[in-house]
Structure formats: structure tokens, C-alpha cells
Write a protein that holds these residues in place. Structure first.
Motif, PDB file in Angstrom:
ATOM      1  N   GLY A  32      47.185  40.079   5.354  1.00  0.00           N
ATOM      2  CA  GLY A  32      48.613  40.330   5.229  1.00  0.00           C
ATOM      3  C   GLY A  32      48.892  41.617   4.480  1.00  0.00           C
ATOM      4  O   GLY A  32      47.982  42.377   4.139  1.00  0.00           O
ATOM      5  N   TYR A 126      47.528  34.075   7.948  1.00  0.00           N
ATOM      6  CA  TYR A 126      48.309  35.315   7.942  1.00  0.00           C
ATOM      7  C   TYR A 126      49.470  35.175   6.965  1.00  0.00           C
ATOM      8  O   TYR A 126      50.365  34.355   7.155  1.00  0.00           O
ATOM      9  CB  TYR A 126      48.833  35.642   9.343  1.00  0.00           C
ATOM     10  N   ILE A 128      52.860  36.124   5.135  1.00  0.00           N
ATOM     11  CA  ILE A 128      54.135  36.746   5.498  1.00  0.00           C
ATOM     12  C   ILE A 128      54.996  36.897   4.248  1.00  0.00           C
ATOM     13  O   ILE A 128      54.988  36.039   3.361  1.00  0.00           O
ATOM     14  CB  ILE A 128      54.881  35.882   6.537  1.00  0.00           C
ATOM     15  N   ILE A 134      61.656  38.372  10.036  1.00  0.00           N
ATOM     16  CA  ILE A 134      60.237  38.501  10.377  1.00  0.00           C
ATOM     17  C   ILE A 134      59.979  39.939  10.809  1.00  0.00           C
ATOM     18  O   ILE A 134      60.595  40.423  11.763  1.00  0.00           O
ATOM     19  CB  ILE A 134      59.843  37.549  11.525  1.00  0.00           C
ATOM     20  N   ASP A 138      54.371  42.225  11.644  1.00  0.00           N
ATOM     21  CA  ASP A 138      53.719  40.929  11.431  1.00  0.00           C
ATOM     22  C   ASP A 138      53.555  40.186  12.754  1.00  0.00           C
ATOM     23  O   ASP A 138      52.501  39.606  13.032  1.00  0.00           O
ATOM     24  CB  ASP A 138      54.523  40.078  10.447  1.00  0.00           C
ATOM     25  N   MET A 142      49.958  39.189  14.309  1.00  0.00           N
ATOM     26  CA  MET A 142      49.650  37.776  14.536  1.00  0.00           C
ATOM     27  C   MET A 142      49.300  37.538  16.000  1.00  0.00           C
ATOM     28  O   MET A 142      48.387  36.770  16.313  1.00  0.00           O
ATOM     29  CB  MET A 142      50.828  36.898  14.100  1.00  0.00           C
ATOM     30  N   SER A 146      45.595  36.387  17.325  1.00  0.00           N
ATOM     31  CA  SER A 146      45.498  35.117  18.048  1.00  0.00           C
ATOM     32  C   SER A 146      44.681  35.234  19.328  1.00  0.00           C
ATOM     33  O   SER A 146      44.407  34.230  19.985  1.00  0.00           O
ATOM     34  CB  SER A 146      46.898  34.581  18.375  1.00  0.00           C
ATOM     35  N   PRO A 153      50.208  30.723  10.185  1.00  0.00           N
ATOM     36  CA  PRO A 153      51.125  31.565   9.410  1.00  0.00           C
ATOM     37  C   PRO A 153      51.452  30.935   8.059  1.00  0.00           C
ATOM     38  O   PRO A 153      51.635  29.721   7.955  1.00  0.00           O
ATOM     39  CB  PRO A 153      52.370  31.636  10.301  1.00  0.00           C
ATOM     40  N   PHE A 173      61.989  32.416  12.654  1.00  0.00           N
ATOM     41  CA  PHE A 173      60.563  32.411  12.971  1.00  0.00           C
ATOM     42  C   PHE A 173      60.328  31.817  14.360  1.00  0.00           C
ATOM     43  O   PHE A 173      59.586  32.377  15.170  1.00  0.00           O
ATOM     44  CB  PHE A 173      59.807  31.608  11.912  1.00  0.00           C
ATOM     45  N   PHE A 184      50.149  29.581  17.792  1.00  0.00           N
ATOM     46  CA  PHE A 184      49.247  29.420  16.666  1.00  0.00           C
ATOM     47  C   PHE A 184      48.340  28.213  16.871  1.00  0.00           C
ATOM     48  O   PHE A 184      48.495  27.453  17.830  1.00  0.00           O
ATOM     49  CB  PHE A 184      50.047  29.246  15.367  1.00  0.00           C
ATOM     50  N   PRO A 191      55.772  27.997   9.661  1.00  0.00           N
ATOM     51  CA  PRO A 191      54.711  28.400   8.732  1.00  0.00           C
ATOM     52  C   PRO A 191      54.608  27.430   7.562  1.00  0.00           C
ATOM     53  O   PRO A 191      55.494  26.596   7.346  1.00  0.00           O
ATOM     54  CB  PRO A 191      55.180  29.778   8.259  1.00  0.00           C
TER      55      PRO A 191
END
Length: 292
Positions: A32, A126, A128, A134, A138, A142, A146, A153, A173, A184, A191
Motif C-alpha cells: 500500500g 492491500y 487503503i 477510493i 488503488d 488491486m 488480483s 482489501p 467501494f 477479491f 474491506p
């Protein structure tokens, strides 16, 4: 709260005998922007359970900084050969994607199913920023990560977000996930919101210290929930890592075949495909032995 450890002793039964006899090898990436408490998270994660810790600088390519820590973590007589890869500076810009991709590719290329030295990244956390939107960088990173590993997250320093703003953050998000088609591990759509404390005198911290006050470590904190989730799903993390590895090898094979003379395309592809099938069959046999 009673010290909960890191959860090794709660591993699923399928890995119980393997852990007792040999321990397990687990590679965790924490990544991050700068100043989000990644190092504090790592210190809390391993805490006083570390028996041996060796740090080495992998490389620094400004603004990207990668530091690898190798350690043996023990809890209730269980051992984990743990490697933590801390990556600083990602999310600040998109100029260092090339170095990250090479990092994953090198580890995939050196992996051998017949070897116990597995250096593939099993999980990437990851981090944040706790802000009201957001960042596009980022989302970009991400999504890129992935393609190579399991990603979870994490919103760091989440005590800076009030309950109302947290709900707003979650909605934004989810909106970013839909627009970017980002997915994810375990299809998470929200997250984990965590706080990390200051580590003092080799003890696991319970508070986060500010200049004017001290905040209870457990205040609106999903830290223990995150750690429990990781170890509850560790079997799937290993299996999904194999999926990313196989996908990478197939893409490499496809690129290699495309670059060759079209006349030998079919013959070469079938040869490589048969070799891949044999490797997959070996993997299935190994997994079936673990389940017994």
C-alpha cells in the motif's frame, strides 16, 4: 482482551498432521501507500511468537520499496515458516507496476511442484487510506495484483472514519468494484477496517497512541476478525494460489506458441498441453494424499 495469538492452532483439520510434523510455509504480502501502518500490522501479526526473524532488502526502485522478512512463528508448539513481503509506495502512482509484475513472475517461474520451497505469494493484503473516496491508483493496483494472487482489501487506521462515513465508504467501494470489474478472494465486497497499535517491549500492543490521547486497540477494529479469516481460509488460499500459478503458466504457454511459426503451432501446443496435464495430475495426487 485475552491474547489470541495468530491462529495457527486453529488451522483446518486437513492440514493438522502436516503442521505438527513439518510446519507450513506461508508467504504474505502487505502492500500500500506509505504511512498506513503496514509495519505496525506486521509487528502485531507476528508479535511475541517469532522465534527467528531475518530481514533482507529485496530492492528499492524509487518510489517502490520491497522488504522481505523470513521468520519462524510458533504458537502452542505449531510452527509456521512465514515470509512477509512489505511493499511501500504502491498506490502513490502507477509507475512501478512493471517491477511488481516481475516479482510475481520470477516466483512463479522458480516454483517446482516437487520442491517444498514454495515462494509464491499466497495472500496479498492491500492497505487503503482512510479517506472518503477510493483512489484510482488503488483500484488499478488491486486489479493488477488480483491477476497474480489472492487479494484482501484493508482500510488502515480506520478509527479515523466515523460509523456514518464508514457506511458511505463501503458504498463507494462497492461501486468501484462494479465499474472496474474487480474481484477479491472469496468474492469479498467490503474491506476489513483495522487499527494497529504501537509495539512495545516485545509485547503485542492493545492501544494506538496519539499525541493527545490513547485509543483502545479494539475500538471499531476488525483486526482479529481479519486474522481469523486468513487462518480459517488457509486451505483455500493455498488452492487458489495454485490456480493463479496454472493460469500464469497457460498464458505463458499461449504467448510462446503464438510467437512461433504458425505451421508448428498445433503440434507445439499439444505437446506443451500434455506436459501441463501431467503436472496437474501430480498436483491432484498430492492434494488427495493431504486429505487422507
Amino acid at each position: 482482551m485475552k491474547d489470541q495469538g495468530i491462529g495457527i492452532s486453529n488451522l483446518p483439520n486437513i492440514y493438522f498432521s502436516r503442521v505438527v510434523n513439518k510446519g507450513i510455509k506461508f508467504n504474505l504480502m502487505v502492500i500500500g501507500s506509505r504511512g498506513l501502518g503496514k509495519t505496525s500490522f506486521i509487528n502485531n501479526f507476528i508479535g511475541k511468537y517469532t522465534v527467528k526473524r531475518n530481514r533482507m532488502l529485496c530492492f528499492t526502485e524509487l518510489p517502490l520499496h520491497i522488504e522481505v522478512s523470513q521468520m519462524v512463528v510458533t504458537e502452542h508448539d505449531f510452527n509456521v515458516d512465514l515470509e512477509i513481503i512489505e511493499v511501500d509506495g504502491v498506490g502513490d502512482n502507477i509507475d512501478n507496476e512493471f517491477y511488481l509484475q516481475n516479482f510475481f513472475k520470477e516466483r512463479f517461474n522458480e516454483f517446482d511442484l516437487n520442491s517444498s520451497n514454495d515462494r509464491r505469494v499466497h495472500l496479498c493484503l492491500y492497505f487503503i487510506e482512510p479517506i472518503d473516496f477510493i483512489k484510482k491508483t488503488d483500484v488499478y493496483y488491486m486489479k493488477s495484483l488480483s491477476e497474480y494472487c489472492n487479494v484482501i482489501p484493508v482500510v488502515a487506521k480506520s478509527d479515523m472514519i466515523c460509523e456514518q462515513d464508514r457506511e458511505s465508504f463501503i458504498n463507494k467501494f462497492k461501486g468501484s468494484l462494479e465499474v472496474s470489474k474487480l474481484s477479491f478472494f472469496q468474492n469479498l465486497t467490503t474491506p476489513f477496517f483495522i487499527n494497529t497499535g504501537e509495539l512495545k517491549q516485545n509485547e503485542v500492543a492493545k492501544n494506538r497512541i496519539y499525541s493527545e490521547y490513547t485509543l483502545d486497540f479494539n475500538f471499531r477494529n476488525q483486526y482479529y476478525k481479519l486474522v481469523s479469516f486468513i487462518f480459517d481460509e488457509i486451505v483455500k488460499l493455498f488452492n487458489e494460489t495454485q490456480y493463479f500459478f496454472e493460469k500464469y503458466k497457460i498464458m505463458e504457454l499461449a504467448n510462446e506458441v503464438i510467437e512461433k511459426n504458425p505451421k508448428s503451432l498445433k503440434k507445439e501446443f499439444l505437446k506443451k498441453f500434455e506436459e501441463s496435464k501431467k503436472e496437474i495430475e501430480k498436483l491432484k495426487n498430492r492434494l488427495s494424499k493431504l486429505e487422507k
